[in-house]
Enzyme design. Structure first.
Site, mmCIF file in Angstrom:
data_model
loop_
_atom_site.group_PDB
_atom_site.id
_atom_site.type_symbol
_atom_site.label_atom_id
_atom_site.label_comp_id
_atom_site.label_asym_id
_atom_site.label_seq_id
_atom_site.Cartn_x
_atom_site.Cartn_y
_atom_site.Cartn_z
ATOM 1 N N HIS A 31 0.935 -1.041 0.206
ATOM 2 C CA HIS A 31 -0.170 -0.113 -0.082
ATOM 3 C C HIS A 31 0.890 1.284 -0.067
ATOM 4 C CE1 HIS A 31 -3.655 -2.259 1.876
ATOM 5 N NE2 HIS A 31 -3.680 -2.182 0.464
ATOM 6 N N LYS B 299 5.253 1.517 0.860
ATOM 7 C CA LYS B 299 6.149 1.072 -0.492
ATOM 8 C C LYS B 299 7.441 1.328 0.101
ATOM 9 C CE LYS B 299 2.749 2.100 -3.756
ATOM 10 N NZ LYS B 299 2.282 0.796 -3.851
ATOM 11 N N THR C 270 3.390 -5.091 -8.311
ATOM 12 C CA THR C 270 2.591 -4.309 -8.818
ATOM 13 C C THR C 270 3.503 -2.762 -9.381
ATOM 14 O OG1 THR C 270 2.035 -3.665 -6.504
ATOM 15 C CG2 THR C 270 0.368 -5.189 -7.676
ATOM 16 N N GLY C 271 2.824 -1.863 -10.086
ATOM 17 C CA GLY C 271 3.418 -0.920 -10.839
ATOM 18 C C GLY C 271 4.356 -0.130 -9.903
ATOM 19 N N THR C 272 3.733 0.933 -9.147
ATOM 20 C CA THR C 272 4.855 1.712 -8.523
ATOM 21 C C THR C 272 5.631 1.098 -7.416
ATOM 22 O OG1 THR C 272 2.861 3.205 -8.586
ATOM 23 C CG2 THR C 272 4.525 3.838 -7.138
ATOM 24 N N THR C 273 5.030 -0.038 -6.708
ATOM 25 C CA THR C 273 5.883 -0.640 -5.887
ATOM 26 C C THR C 273 7.029 -1.392 -6.537
ATOM 27 O OG1 THR C 273 3.843 -1.217 -4.472
ATOM 28 C CG2 THR C 273 5.862 -2.688 -4.331
ATOM 29 N N SER D 256 -0.519 -0.998 -11.689
ATOM 30 C CA SER D 256 -0.868 -0.550 -10.292
ATOM 31 C C SER D 256 -2.077 -1.320 -9.717
ATOM 32 C CB SER D 256 -1.200 1.083 -10.396
ATOM 33 O OG SER D 256 -1.521 1.368 -9.062
ATOM 34 N N GLY D 257 -1.848 -1.629 -8.275
ATOM 35 C CA GLY D 257 -2.955 -2.441 -7.666
ATOM 36 C C GLY D 257 -4.308 -1.947 -8.004
ATOM 37 N N ASP E 169 -3.288 -6.098 -8.494
ATOM 38 C CA ASP E 169 -3.670 -7.171 -7.576
ATOM 39 C C ASP E 169 -4.408 -8.400 -8.273
ATOM 40 O OD1 ASP E 169 -2.776 -5.368 -5.530
ATOM 41 O OD2 ASP E 169 -4.744 -4.549 -5.150
ATOM 42 N N ASP F 204 -1.256 -1.446 4.797
ATOM 43 C CA ASP F 204 -1.337 -0.208 5.620
ATOM 44 C C ASP F 204 -2.741 -0.488 6.413
ATOM 45 O OD1 ASP F 204 -1.691 1.967 6.964
ATOM 46 O OD2 ASP F 204 -1.610 3.392 5.115
ATOM 47 N N HIS G 212 -9.819 0.041 -3.155
ATOM 48 C CA HIS G 212 -9.869 -1.339 -3.922
ATOM 49 C C HIS G 212 -9.671 -2.473 -3.083
ATOM 50 C CE1 HIS G 212 -5.798 -0.333 -3.525
ATOM 51 N NE2 HIS G 212 -5.324 -1.663 -3.784
ATOM 52 N N ASP H 147 -10.431 -5.812 -4.071
ATOM 53 C CA ASP H 147 -9.490 -6.556 -4.938
ATOM 54 C C ASP H 147 -8.384 -7.062 -4.095
ATOM 55 O OD1 ASP H 147 -10.691 -5.421 -7.341
ATOM 56 O OD2 ASP H 147 -9.555 -3.626 -7.191
ATOM 57 N N ARG I 274 -7.788 -14.280 -0.702
ATOM 58 C CA ARG I 274 -8.701 -15.386 -0.789
ATOM 59 C C ARG I 274 -7.951 -16.094 -1.723
ATOM 60 N NH1 ARG I 274 -12.641 -13.022 -1.391
ATOM 61 N NH2 ARG I 274 -13.631 -12.823 -3.253
#
Length: 125
Positions: free
Chosen positions: A12, A16, A38-41, A59-60, A65, A85, A92, A95, A101
């Site tokens: 989150h 990051k 995921t993108g920014t991470t 990105s998530g 995700d 976080d 989202h 997601d 799950r």
């Protein structure tokens, strides 16, 4: 976890930098596995660990995700590290719950904080 399966790295926004620092601390272990993020991470981790090969997804909130969830379902991800976080509302959130799950259904180890992630990577190291 077999060597050919990827480690998924997700964080989150407020986590990051923590995940990038974690990746830097465990770069030797992580370098033995394919990494998806995921993108920014993924960008933050790539800056912190330029020697790691990271496949960046969306990105998530834009489907990242769900992309990682699909990789879990196809057997391509063997470990998920998701620095969550818990104090910030996430638009989202559904997601994120779906990803969790899938990790449970497919019996994939999933760390949601640094202490658990450290323990899992020490077991791999």
């Amino acid at each position: 976890m077999s060597v050919h399966k990827a480690v998924a790295l997700i964080a989150h926004d407020q986590k990051k930098d923590d995940l990038a620092d974690f990746a830097r601390s465990h770069q030797n272990v992580l370098s033995r596995f394919p990494i998806v993020a995921t993108g920014t991470t993924g960008s933050r981790i790539a800056e912190a660990c330029p020697d790691l090969e990271i496949k960046r997804l969306k990105s998530g909130p834009l489907g990242g995700d769900q992309q990682i969830g699909a990789l879990i379902a196809t057997g391509d991800v063997g470990l998920v590290i998701f620095f969550v976080d818990p104090l910030t509302a996430m638009p989202h959130d559904v997601d994120v719950k779906a990803l969790m799950r899938l990790a449970i259904v497919y019996d994939i180890p999933m760390a949601l904080n640094r202490a658990t992630a450290d323990t899992l990577l020490k077991a791999l190291g």
